[in-house]
Design a protein around this motif. Structure first.
Motif, PDB file in Angstrom:
ATOM      1  N   GLN A   1       0.647  -1.107  -0.104  1.00 24.32           N
ATOM      2  CA  GLN A   1       0.024  -0.093   0.001  1.00 24.32           C
ATOM      3  C   GLN A   1       1.084   1.270  -0.080  1.00 24.32           C
ATOM      4  O   GLN A   1       0.624   2.184  -0.591  1.00 24.32           O
ATOM      5  N   ASN A   2       2.153   1.246   0.312  1.00 25.05           N
ATOM      6  CA  ASN A   2       2.932   2.506   0.662  1.00 25.05           C
ATOM      7  C   ASN A   2       3.968   2.208  -0.089  1.00 25.05           C
ATOM      8  O   ASN A   2       5.103   3.012  -0.053  1.00 25.05           O
ATOM      9  N   VAL A   3       3.999   1.520  -1.413  1.00 23.54           N
ATOM     10  CA  VAL A   3       5.200   1.150  -1.914  1.00 23.54           C
ATOM     11  C   VAL A   3       5.887   2.524  -2.753  1.00 23.54           C
ATOM     12  O   VAL A   3       7.135   2.378  -2.873  1.00 23.54           O
ATOM     13  N   GLU A   4       5.249   3.094  -3.201  1.00 22.96           N
ATOM     14  CA  GLU A   4       5.544   4.392  -3.894  1.00 22.96           C
ATOM     15  C   GLU A   4       6.224   5.360  -2.927  1.00 22.96           C
ATOM     16  O   GLU A   4       7.520   5.844  -3.355  1.00 22.96           O
ATOM     17  N   GLU A   5       5.840   5.554  -1.635  1.00 24.52           N
ATOM     18  CA  GLU A   5       6.697   6.379  -0.709  1.00 24.52           C
ATOM     19  C   GLU A   5       7.878   5.558  -0.315  1.00 24.52           C
ATOM     20  O   GLU A   5       8.879   6.185  -0.085  1.00 24.52           O
ATOM     21  N   ILE A   6       7.885   4.257   0.010  1.00 23.65           N
ATOM     22  CA  ILE A   6       9.167   3.528   0.369  1.00 23.65           C
ATOM     23  C   ILE A   6      10.002   3.795  -0.996  1.00 23.65           C
ATOM     24  O   ILE A   6      11.208   3.712  -0.527  1.00 23.65           O
ATOM     25  N   ALA A   7       9.688   3.457  -2.064  1.00 19.77           N
ATOM     26  CA  ALA A   7      10.605   3.663  -3.479  1.00 19.77           C
ATOM     27  C   ALA A   7      11.380   4.942  -3.216  1.00 19.77           C
ATOM     28  O   ALA A   7      12.459   4.933  -3.917  1.00 19.77           O
ATOM     29  N   THR A   8      10.621   6.043  -2.657  1.00 16.48           N
ATOM     30  CA  THR A   8      11.320   7.443  -2.910  1.00 16.48           C
ATOM     31  C   THR A   8      11.916   8.139  -1.795  1.00 16.48           C
ATOM     32  O   THR A   8      12.296   9.131  -1.858  1.00 16.48           O
ATOM     33  N   CYS A   9      11.883   7.153  -0.582  1.00 15.69           N
ATOM     34  CA  CYS A   9      12.089   7.964   0.503  1.00 15.69           C
ATOM     35  C   CYS A   9      13.419   8.348   0.949  1.00 15.69           C
ATOM     36  O   CYS A   9      13.759   9.208   2.011  1.00 15.69           O
ATOM     37  N   SER A  10      14.507   7.603   0.120  1.00 23.33           N
ATOM     38  CA  SER A  10      15.815   7.646   0.367  1.00 23.33           C
ATOM     39  C   SER A  10      16.395   7.900  -0.888  1.00 23.33           C
ATOM     40  O   SER A  10      16.264   6.758  -1.627  1.00 23.33           O
ATOM     41  N   ASP A  11      17.711   8.540  -1.030  1.00 17.80           N
ATOM     42  CA  ASP A  11      18.361   8.563  -2.063  1.00 17.80           C
ATOM     43  C   ASP A  11      19.420   7.234  -2.203  1.00 17.80           C
ATOM     44  O   ASP A  11      20.203   7.250  -3.035  1.00 17.80           O
ATOM     45  N   ARG A  12      19.215   6.392  -1.221  1.00 16.55           N
ATOM     46  CA  ARG A  12      20.125   5.308  -0.834  1.00 16.55           C
ATOM     47  C   ARG A  12      19.683   4.094  -1.623  1.00 16.55           C
ATOM     48  O   ARG A  12      19.899   3.100  -1.791  1.00 16.55           O
ATOM     49  N   MET A  13      18.163   4.361  -1.908  1.00  9.90           N
ATOM     50  CA  MET A  13      17.335   3.240  -2.385  1.00  9.90           C
ATOM     51  C   MET A  13      18.057   2.658  -3.840  1.00  9.90           C
ATOM     52  O   MET A  13      17.976   3.437  -4.946  1.00  9.90           O
ATOM     53  N   GLU A  14      17.987   1.350  -3.952  1.00 16.23           N
ATOM     54  CA  GLU A  14      18.437   0.770  -5.144  1.00 16.23           C
ATOM     55  C   GLU A  14      17.594  -0.118  -5.764  1.00 16.23           C
ATOM     56  O   GLU A  14      17.583  -0.419  -7.099  1.00 16.23           O
ATOM     57  N   CYS A  15      16.792  -0.889  -4.881  1.00 12.20           N
ATOM     58  CA  CYS A  15      15.768  -1.892  -5.418  1.00 12.20           C
ATOM     59  C   CYS A  15      14.889  -2.265  -4.659  1.00 12.20           C
ATOM     60  O   CYS A  15      14.946  -2.265  -3.480  1.00 12.20           O
ATOM     61  N   LEU A  16      13.787  -2.575  -5.178  1.00 13.03           N
ATOM     62  CA  LEU A  16      12.465  -3.206  -4.392  1.00 13.03           C
ATOM     63  C   LEU A  16      12.474  -4.653  -4.932  1.00 13.03           C
ATOM     64  O   LEU A  16      12.682  -5.185  -6.024  1.00 13.03           O
ATOM     65  N   VAL A  17      12.210  -5.627  -3.615  1.00 15.52           N
ATOM     66  CA  VAL A  17      12.481  -7.053  -3.931  1.00 15.52           C
ATOM     67  C   VAL A  17      10.521  -7.598  -3.483  1.00 15.52           C
ATOM     68  O   VAL A  17      10.334  -7.016  -2.426  1.00 15.52           O
ATOM     69  N   PHE A  18      10.088  -8.067  -4.373  1.00 20.11           N
ATOM     70  CA  PHE A  18       8.768  -8.802  -3.981  1.00 20.11           C
ATOM     71  C   PHE A  18       9.018 -10.086  -3.122  1.00 20.11           C
ATOM     72  O   PHE A  18       9.472 -11.072  -3.511  1.00 20.11           O
ATOM     73  N   GLY A  19       8.690 -10.070  -2.076  1.00 18.56           N
ATOM     74  CA  GLY A  19       8.818 -11.160  -1.030  1.00 18.56           C
ATOM     75  C   GLY A  19       7.434 -11.767  -0.904  1.00 18.56           C
ATOM     76  O   GLY A  19       6.618 -11.648   0.040  1.00 18.56           O
TER      77      GLY A  19
END
Length: 302
Positions: free
Chosen positions: A141-159
């Protein structure tokens, strides 16, 4: 979000409690290895596993692999110690940390700020990236804000394993004999991939439990690739080769992409907006698809 590009066709999981498996992982053909402190490690040995991982990161030859550590989630008694011991012990030989079970951006920012403090304290010149597992319904539900919350973010993994438990999915609906008329995980994969692409980070598909079923693994990997994901987990070394194969462009695809780009550039130089290659019209929109193939080929050294 980040300018760092890493190959992630095959993300190999290895228990941080096993020195033997850590050594084998370092010598494997996987693009990316995550040394696990979470599900693959029993609670009684989680603390001692940290130093085994530190030793492995500092002493083994990892080649060009992305070196990652999967830590326990922020609600546990281990998360804080995981971050401190791993970064203080092997921060110079660590590329990314994988955060498990976040519910929202605040959980990711906790890790981000701890990394910032530790990097300053230790004088680390190279920043450590963040990878995040989307495995709770709240996270999706919060995936968009998670993806953009830090400039360290490199990838999202579907668990998908924990996600299934979080959503209360009927276990009979999981697998090739599913009662569900279609891909049960399509929506989650699609939404995660869109969020990742919008943030200019990678989207990765999670595990396939039956490591003896290569056909099933390949089927799921192809579904993920079709949606724009760039890799898949390997929970066993036997899954590395299929992942590398599925997520790599073929030699024929690369040759055709180069031919199309050359034709378009030649047409562009003559003031034209399109070119024809083997009966196919190549315009700027098609060129974007062509560049995707060539960018992946360059990243993988093909």
């Amino acid at each position: 979000m980040t300018s760092i590009r890493r190959a992630r066709r095959s993300q190999l999981s290895v228990p941080g409690s096993s020195e033997k498996m850590l050594a084998k992982a370092a010598g494997s053909q996987a693009d990316h290895v995550f040394c696990d402190l979470e599900d693959a490690v029993a609670p009684s040995v989680k603390v001692e596993a940290r130093q085994k991982i530190v030793h492995a990161l500092n002493s083994l030859d990892w080649g060009r692999k992305t070196r990652c550590v999967r830590i326990n989630d922020v609600s546990t008694e281990w998360c804080h110690g995981d971050i401190i011991e791993i970064v203080e012990g092997a921060g110079r030989n660590l590329d990314t940390i994988m955060l498990t079970k976040p519910y929202g951006a605040a959980d990711v920012l906790f890790l981000d700020r701890m990394l910032t403090q530790l990097e300053k304290k230790l004088g680390l010149e190279r920043r450590i990236g963040i990878e995040v597992l989307i495995e709770e319904v709240q996270a999706l539900q919060n995936v968009e804000e998670i993806a953009t919350c830090s400039d360290r973010m490199e990838c999202l993994v579907f668990g998908m394993g924990d996600y299934s438990g979080s959503q209360g999915i009927d276990t009979k609906s999981i697998g090739s004999d599913s009662d569900y008329p279609g891909d049960l995980f399509h929506y989650a994969r699609w939404r995660i991939t869109m969020a990742a692409r919008a943030a200019k980070i990678d989207a990765i598909d999670g595990p396939y439990a039956d490591f003896g079923d290569e056909e099933g693994y390949r089927r799921e990997a192809v579904r993920a690739r079709c949606l724009g994901m760039v890799g898949k987990w390997a929970i066993h070394p036997s899954q590395i080769a299929p992942a590398l194969d599925v997520f790599s462009p073929s030699n024929a695809e690369i040759a055709n992409a180069r031919k199309q780009e050359e034709a378009y550039r030649a047409a562009e130089a003559r003031g034209l907006g399109a070119a024809q290659v083997d009966g196919v019209m190549i315009d700027v929109a098609v060129l974007r698809l062509t560049r995707n193939v060539l960018d992946r080929a360059e990243l993988y050294g093909m």
